[in-house]
Design an enzyme around this catalytic site. Structure first.
Site, PDB file in Angstrom:
ATOM      1  N   ARG A  89       0.817  -1.234   0.000  1.00  0.00           N
ATOM      2  CA  ARG A  89       0.000   0.000   0.000  1.00  0.00           C
ATOM      3  C   ARG A  89       0.847   1.280   0.000  1.00  0.00           C
ATOM      4  O   ARG A  89       0.401   2.344   0.399  1.00  0.00           O
ATOM      5  CB  ARG A  89      -0.965   0.031   1.183  1.00  0.00           C
ATOM      6  CG  ARG A  89      -1.942  -1.120   1.191  1.00  0.00           C
ATOM      7  CD  ARG A  89      -3.075  -0.880   2.153  1.00  0.00           C
ATOM      8  NE  ARG A  89      -3.953  -2.024   2.173  1.00  0.00           N
ATOM      9  CZ  ARG A  89      -3.791  -3.070   2.983  1.00  0.00           C
ATOM     10  NH1 ARG A  89      -2.793  -3.093   3.846  1.00  0.00           N
ATOM     11  NH2 ARG A  89      -4.618  -4.077   2.939  1.00  0.00           N
ATOM     12  N   LYS A 116       2.968  11.634 -10.661  1.00  0.00           N
ATOM     13  CA  LYS A 116       2.145  10.796 -11.539  1.00  0.00           C
ATOM     14  C   LYS A 116       2.893   9.488 -11.775  1.00  0.00           C
ATOM     15  O   LYS A 116       4.015   9.504 -12.299  1.00  0.00           O
ATOM     16  CB  LYS A 116       1.890  11.492 -12.878  1.00  0.00           C
ATOM     17  CG  LYS A 116       0.758  12.493 -12.834  1.00  0.00           C
ATOM     18  CD  LYS A 116       0.418  12.991 -14.230  1.00  0.00           C
ATOM     19  CE  LYS A 116      -0.739  13.971 -14.192  1.00  0.00           C
ATOM     20  NZ  LYS A 116      -1.038  14.532 -15.530  1.00  0.00           N
ATOM     21  N   LYS A 174       7.068  23.658 -12.743  1.00  0.00           N
ATOM     22  CA  LYS A 174       6.203  22.477 -12.590  1.00  0.00           C
ATOM     23  C   LYS A 174       5.776  22.318 -11.134  1.00  0.00           C
ATOM     24  O   LYS A 174       4.612  22.042 -10.841  1.00  0.00           O
ATOM     25  CB  LYS A 174       6.905  21.211 -13.091  1.00  0.00           C
ATOM     26  CG  LYS A 174       6.049  19.976 -12.820  1.00  0.00           C
ATOM     27  CD  LYS A 174       5.971  18.966 -13.884  1.00  0.00           C
ATOM     28  CE  LYS A 174       4.907  17.932 -13.550  1.00  0.00           C
ATOM     29  NZ  LYS A 174       4.961  16.733 -14.336  1.00  0.00           N
ATOM     30  N   ARG A 204      -3.632  22.094 -13.143  1.00  0.00           N
ATOM     31  CA  ARG A 204      -2.545  21.236 -13.628  1.00  0.00           C
ATOM     32  C   ARG A 204      -2.693  20.919 -15.109  1.00  0.00           C
ATOM     33  O   ARG A 204      -1.723  20.578 -15.783  1.00  0.00           O
ATOM     34  CB  ARG A 204      -2.455  19.959 -12.772  1.00  0.00           C
ATOM     35  CG  ARG A 204      -1.222  19.121 -13.083  1.00  0.00           C
ATOM     36  CD  ARG A 204      -0.928  18.078 -12.024  1.00  0.00           C
ATOM     37  NE  ARG A 204       0.168  17.231 -12.449  1.00  0.00           N
ATOM     38  CZ  ARG A 204       0.809  16.393 -11.655  1.00  0.00           C
ATOM     39  NH1 ARG A 204       0.480  16.272 -10.386  1.00  0.00           N
ATOM     40  NH2 ARG A 204       1.806  15.647 -12.122  1.00  0.00           N
ATOM     41  N   ASN A 256      -0.617  20.423 -19.851  1.00  0.00           N
ATOM     42  CA  ASN A 256      -0.919  19.682 -21.079  1.00  0.00           C
ATOM     43  C   ASN A 256      -0.940  20.583 -22.306  1.00  0.00           C
ATOM     44  O   ASN A 256      -1.410  20.166 -23.370  1.00  0.00           O
ATOM     45  CB  ASN A 256      -2.270  18.971 -20.938  1.00  0.00           C
ATOM     46  CG  ASN A 256      -2.221  17.894 -19.883  1.00  0.00           C
ATOM     47  OD1 ASN A 256      -1.193  17.234 -19.706  1.00  0.00           O
ATOM     48  ND2 ASN A 256      -3.301  17.724 -19.151  1.00  0.00           N
ATOM     49  N   HIS A 271       7.797  12.088 -28.167  1.00  0.00           N
ATOM     50  CA  HIS A 271       6.841  12.901 -27.406  1.00  0.00           C
ATOM     51  C   HIS A 271       7.075  14.402 -27.600  1.00  0.00           C
ATOM     52  O   HIS A 271       6.142  15.161 -27.903  1.00  0.00           O
ATOM     53  CB  HIS A 271       6.938  12.516 -25.918  1.00  0.00           C
ATOM     54  CG  HIS A 271       5.972  13.259 -25.063  1.00  0.00           C
ATOM     55  ND1 HIS A 271       4.607  13.073 -25.154  1.00  0.00           N
ATOM     56  CD2 HIS A 271       6.157  14.212 -24.108  1.00  0.00           C
ATOM     57  CE1 HIS A 271       4.004  13.870 -24.285  1.00  0.00           C
ATOM     58  NE2 HIS A 271       4.917  14.572 -23.641  1.00  0.00           N
TER      59      HIS A 271
HETATM   60  N1  GLY Z   1       3.084  15.705 -17.445  1.00  0.00           N
HETATM   61  C1  GLY Z   1       1.957  16.418 -16.986  1.00  0.00           C
HETATM   62  C2  GLY Z   1       1.753  16.379 -15.521  1.00  0.00           C
HETATM   63  O1  GLY Z   1       2.602  15.930 -14.793  1.00  0.00           O
HETATM   64  O2  GLY Z   1       0.713  16.791 -15.059  1.00  0.00           O
END
Ligand code: GLY
Length: 369
Positions: free
Chosen positions: A118, A140, A234, A248, A252, A272
């Site tokens: 977990r 992510k 970021k 967020r 994109n 990409h």
């Molecule tokens: N690559 C886009 C994000 O991390 O939200």
């Protein structure tokens, strides 16, 4: 070393950025008492290049788990293989995973860390430019499904992101360029001054500068600045909207078109960053068409991409197929396509009411049939 804090309450962490620092990671982990057992997850190529540097700092106290290299191995079955190895080696809740590699290793190791017992601690040590400025930051984690990229995953923040820009020196030119597209994106979405800085330094941002001893030092200094600035932008976005409720989505920018281009060409013709580069120009042209952007911004964007060796047009594409590709993009909310569009340099807006006709015209302008 640059240090950027990502403030996410109890999930806050640092991004450390330096040059030739891989051997220092072990000391930092030890000082923080982060893992009783430490598992180094990496692929064979990255292990050959950088495994020893990392191991040196850990004084050999690392168990190596090698994953198969390449996006087609970012799968549930590869994750299952890693889970098996962790079980076999007796990994438990206070074990630590160190993910050393590009986006594939980072996403897969992060996914494993998020799910093993977990959730166990993990550190991202990205070695490609794309991973350093994007994938490794923001938590992510995912594996692919045959029906789509990153369909199975979780938001799970690392304990630390540890970036050594010296690893950029082993990247092929095209791999460096793919990361540059995301870097240009940060200037476009958040920071006009950074965009200008990229314009001024574009001629240094290639692999040539790594070839000679006398230019290498200056080049690495420049990369450290650029990677740190990108990470900062970021981090600011992720802090405000960790789970991508809305803000967020601005990350994109260029990706709605970009993903369509990548998937229509089966991830083979364009990497990409190349697809995102075209996608950013397409989004800027759409913004122009609906009257929210001055043409000179699009011109500056195309010029910068060109200087960096990135494409900004699409030949041999069918408009209808691209339109279909855009509609199935995962950024579709409630049946509407969310376009991230620039309003001026350093500022974007999210619009879900862009007329299909405007999009079509732009695709034709870019060379689609
Ligand atoms: N690559 C886009 C994000 O991390 O939200």
């Amino acid at each position: 070393m640059n240090k950027i804090r990502v403030n996410l309450k109890e999930h806050s962490y640092d991004i450390l950025i330096g040059t030739d620092i891989l051997a220092e990671l072990g000391g930092i982990v030890e000082a923080n008492n982060w893992g009783k057992e430490i598992f180094l997850i990496t692929d064979p190529l990255v292990n050959d290049l950088y495994g020893d540097r990392v191991r040196k700092g850990f004084k050999g106290k690392l168990t190596l788990i090698e994953t198969r290299r390449g996006e087609n191995h970012k799968t549930l079955s590869e994750a299952a293989r890693v889970f098996d190895l962790l079980v076999r080696h007796g990994a438990h809740r206070d074990s630590l995973i160190v993910a050393l590699g590009g986006g594939v290793v980072g996403d897969l190791a992060g996914f494993v860390a998020a799910n093993y017992m977990r959730g166990i601690p993990y550190i991202q040590v990205p070695t490609t430019l794309l991973a350093q400025v994007d994938a490794a930051i923001g938590g992510k984690t995912a594996v692919n499904h045959p029906k789509g990229k990153n369909l199975i995953g979780a938001f799970y923040q690392p304990w630390l992101v540890f970036i050594d820009v010296k690893t950029l020196t082993s990247l092929p030119a095209r791999e460096l360029r793919t990361g540059l597209a995301e870097i240009v994106k940060y200037g476009m979405i958040k920071d006009a001054g950074f965009f200008k800085f990229l314009e001024e330094n574009a001629h240094h941002l290639n692999t040539k500068a790594f070839e000679k001893e006398d230019t290498l030092r200056a080049a690495l200094k420049l990369w450290q600045t650029i990677v740190a600035e990108s990470a900062k932008i970021k981090a600011e976005v992720v802090e405000k909207d960790e789970k991508e409720a809305k803000l967020r989505m601005i990350l994109n920018f260029g990706h709605t078109f970009g993903h369509a281009i990548e998937s229509l060409t089966h991830y083979r013709s364009y990497n990409h960053g190349e697809a995102v580069a075209i996608g950013m120009v397409a989004a800027a042209l759409v913004a122009q068409k609906i009257g929210i952007l001055e043409p000179n911004v699009t011109a500056r964007l195309s010029r910068l991409l060109d200087k960096l060796g990135l494409p900004s047009e699409i030949k041999n594409f069918q408009v209808a197929r691209l339109m279909a590709g855009i509609n199935i993009d995962k950024k579709v909310l409630g049946g509407k396509v969310n376009f991230v569009l620039p309003e001026k340099l350093g500022k974007v807006v999210i619009r879900d009411n862009v007329p299909a006709q405007a999009v079509k015209k732009v695709l034709i302008e870019l060379g689609a049939k």
